[in-house]
Design a protein around this motif. Structure first.
Motif, PDB file in Angstrom:
ATOM      1  N   ARG A 173       7.261  -0.347  -5.527  1.00  0.00           N
ATOM      2  CA  ARG A 173       6.960  -0.281  -4.019  1.00  0.00           C
ATOM      3  C   ARG A 173       6.528  -2.122  -3.631  1.00  0.00           C
ATOM      4  O   ARG A 173       5.785  -2.401  -4.235  1.00  0.00           O
ATOM      5  N   HIS A 200      13.958   3.622   1.592  1.00  0.00           N
ATOM      6  CA  HIS A 200      13.021   4.466   0.795  1.00  0.00           C
ATOM      7  C   HIS A 200      13.728   5.714   0.274  1.00  0.00           C
ATOM      8  O   HIS A 200      13.726   6.704   0.819  1.00  0.00           O
ATOM      9  N   PRO A 232       7.120  11.454   7.365  1.00  0.00           N
ATOM     10  CA  PRO A 232       6.898  10.860   6.186  1.00  0.00           C
ATOM     11  C   PRO A 232       5.510  10.792   5.797  1.00  0.00           C
ATOM     12  O   PRO A 232       5.254  10.669   4.751  1.00  0.00           O
ATOM     13  N   LEU A 233       4.665  10.690   6.721  1.00  0.00           N
ATOM     14  CA  LEU A 233       3.097  10.388   6.546  1.00  0.00           C
ATOM     15  C   LEU A 233       3.119   8.862   5.877  1.00  0.00           C
ATOM     16  O   LEU A 233       3.803   8.427   5.256  1.00  0.00           O
ATOM     17  N   PRO A 234       2.034   8.152   6.194  1.00  0.00           N
ATOM     18  CA  PRO A 234       0.892   8.435   6.928  1.00  0.00           C
ATOM     19  C   PRO A 234       1.038   8.545   8.427  1.00  0.00           C
ATOM     20  O   PRO A 234       1.928   7.951   8.903  1.00  0.00           O
ATOM     21  N   PRO A 257       0.756  -1.249  -0.166  1.00  0.00           N
ATOM     22  CA  PRO A 257      -0.057  -0.027   0.137  1.00  0.00           C
ATOM     23  C   PRO A 257       0.878   1.377   0.064  1.00  0.00           C
ATOM     24  O   PRO A 257       1.877   1.300   0.682  1.00  0.00           O
ATOM     25  N   SER A 258       0.415   2.291  -0.572  1.00  0.00           N
ATOM     26  CA  SER A 258       1.023   3.550  -0.860  1.00  0.00           C
ATOM     27  C   SER A 258      -0.149   4.722  -1.307  1.00  0.00           C
ATOM     28  O   SER A 258      -0.786   4.391  -2.132  1.00  0.00           O
ATOM     29  N   THR A 259       0.088   5.901  -0.466  1.00  0.00           N
ATOM     30  CA  THR A 259      -0.664   6.756  -1.233  1.00  0.00           C
ATOM     31  C   THR A 259       0.173   7.893  -1.930  1.00  0.00           C
ATOM     32  O   THR A 259       0.194   8.186  -3.063  1.00  0.00           O
ATOM     33  N   ARG A 260       1.260   8.553  -0.914  1.00  0.00           N
ATOM     34  CA  ARG A 260       2.115   9.454  -1.354  1.00  0.00           C
ATOM     35  C   ARG A 260       3.120   9.211  -2.304  1.00  0.00           C
ATOM     36  O   ARG A 260       3.401   9.876  -3.499  1.00  0.00           O
ATOM     37  N   THR A 261       3.907   8.180  -2.251  1.00  0.00           N
ATOM     38  CA  THR A 261       4.632   7.757  -3.253  1.00  0.00           C
ATOM     39  C   THR A 261       4.326   7.381  -4.356  1.00  0.00           C
ATOM     40  O   THR A 261       4.587   7.927  -5.433  1.00  0.00           O
ATOM     41  N   PHE A 262       3.184   6.697  -4.491  1.00  0.00           N
ATOM     42  CA  PHE A 262       2.292   6.316  -5.900  1.00  0.00           C
ATOM     43  C   PHE A 262       1.750   7.434  -6.397  1.00  0.00           C
ATOM     44  O   PHE A 262       2.197   7.811  -7.498  1.00  0.00           O
ATOM     45  N   GLN A 312      12.185   8.966  -0.842  1.00  0.00           N
ATOM     46  CA  GLN A 312      11.580   9.628   0.482  1.00  0.00           C
ATOM     47  C   GLN A 312      12.784  10.481   1.007  1.00  0.00           C
ATOM     48  O   GLN A 312      12.668  11.407   1.609  1.00  0.00           O
TER      49      GLN A 312
HETATM   50  N1   CP Z   1       5.737   8.350   2.918  1.00  0.00           N
HETATM   51  C1   CP Z   1       5.135   7.339   2.192  1.00  0.00           C
HETATM   52  O1   CP Z   1       5.885   6.552   1.785  1.00  0.00           O
HETATM   53  O2   CP Z   1       4.045   7.466   1.993  1.00  0.00           O
HETATM   54  P1   CP Z   1       3.098   6.456   1.234  1.00  0.00           P
HETATM   55  O3   CP Z   1       3.269   5.046   2.126  1.00  0.00           O
HETATM   56  O4   CP Z   1       1.792   6.829   1.393  1.00  0.00           O
HETATM   57  O5   CP Z   1       3.456   6.212  -0.085  1.00  0.00           O
END
Ligand code: CP
Length: 350
Positions: A132, A165, A301-303, A79-84, A168
């Protein structure tokens, strides 16, 4: 040269960096240790130029023509939001077309196709693969496999298990440098990293990059069970980077220039339902805002889950929302560099 993947995987990272750079140019991004100061400074400058160009219609059009003839694959099976989303938008900014797979259940891996054949298949269709993956070493293996084929397309590590990462870490450096641009940049600063340092790939990659900056001091603040691993501490010792370990967050809060919060990475727990994942002594609250220095930035780095109280978001020193947007610009810079179009961008500023 090497007797197979297992032998290659087990050699020291420093001894295999040349394998992944072609003609001394960085085309495969696996480890933060691949980035030196010159490269980091250049990436920050290029990201600034890209964000400036992207503000105007003419500039955005110029950017979107640069890689119109290239295609990328986003293979994100963790799972990923930002990196994707930031890599997707980075590709779009440069005009690239993008394919995606976001789970092994929707690829032919469910029919028993090997990881090696899966990666080779992507390379048949695209010019760049961004990955990822939950397994440590998977992205490196993908690059290893492709390096032995007739289509060794560039590979970018978008997060490999609890290990690294690197993109990041690039956006974190960009955020630190931008935040401190009027007070000498990151050199000489004190940075606290807080939370699950053992399994947090972001803090691991960022720690590696600190060797590129002068007189940085790190404070590793964590519960005892989530202390930073020995490999990072050995690296810091080898490169004479000062660091301290503590579980006393309150003593560190007033003395540092940046506080990098992280979440407990419960997904790597072998018994996730039983593990305690709330450690209030390692949370940043609105009461802490009066205790930090006026220039101190709060990063994540979130989330996030509980580590930063939402009320903190309003303080201008809370930079995590800017930090995630910075990710889009620096990832655009990285892709532009990989495809060698950085001079066309910089030429707009001559
Ligand atoms: N910071 C980071 O890698 O966020 P995601 O897991 O949402 O991609």
């Amino acid at each position: 040269m090497y007797n197979g993947w297992e032998e290659f995987y087990n050699i020291e990272v420093g001894d295999k960096l040349d394998f992944f750079s072609r003609n001394k140019r960085l085309l495969v991004v696996i480890f933060a240790q691949q980035f030196d100061r010159k490269f980091l400074d250049f990436m920050c400058k290029l990201a600034n130029q890209i964000r400036t160009l992207a503000q105007t219609k003419m500039g955005a059009q110029k950017l979107s023509c640069l890689l119109y003839h290239k295609r990328a694959m986003l293979y994100f099976v963790q799972p990923s939001t930002r990196t994707f989303v930031s890599f997707l938008n980075a590709c779009h900014i440069l005009g690239m077309r993008v394919s995606e797979i976001r789970g092994t259940s929707t690829s032919s891996e469910v029919k028993g196709e090997s990881q090696e054949d899966t990666i080779r298949t992507f390379a048949s269709y695209v010019d760049l693969i961004i990955i990822r993956h939950p397994e440590e070493g998977f992205v490196e293996k993908a690059a290893w496999v492709l390096n032995q084929t007739e289509r060794p397309v560039p590979v970018i590590n978008g997060g490999s298990g609890p290990d690294q990462h690197p993109s990041q870490a690039l956006l974190d450096i960009y955020t630190l440098e931008r935040s401190f641009e009027n007070i000498g940049g990151l050199d000489g600063k004190k940075v606290a990293m807080v939370g699950d340092l053992k399994r947090g790939r972001t803090v691991r990659s960022l720690s590696y990059l600190m060797k590129n900056y002068k007189d940085v001091t790190l404070y590793f603040v964590s519960p005892d069970i989530f202390r930073m691993k020995d490999d990072i501490k050995s690296f810091l010792n080898k490169h004479k980077i000062e660091f301290y370990e503590t579980d006393d967050f309150t003593s560190v809060i007033p003395i540092v220039d940046a506080i990098y919060m992280t979440r407990i990475q419960k997904e790597y727990s072998t018994t996730p339902s039983k593990e305690v994942d709330v450690y209030p002594n390692f949370h940043f609250t609105k009461e802490h805002l009066s205790k930090i220095q006026s220039h101190c930035i709060i990063m994540h780095p979130l989330p996030r889950r509980y580590e930063i109280e939402v009320a903190v978001d309003k303080d201008p020193r809370a930079v995590y929302w800017r930090q995630e947007r910075n990710g889009m610009w620096i990832r655009t810079a990285l892709i532009a560099y990989i495809f060698g179009v950085e001079d066309e961008i910089s030429a707009e500023f001559n």
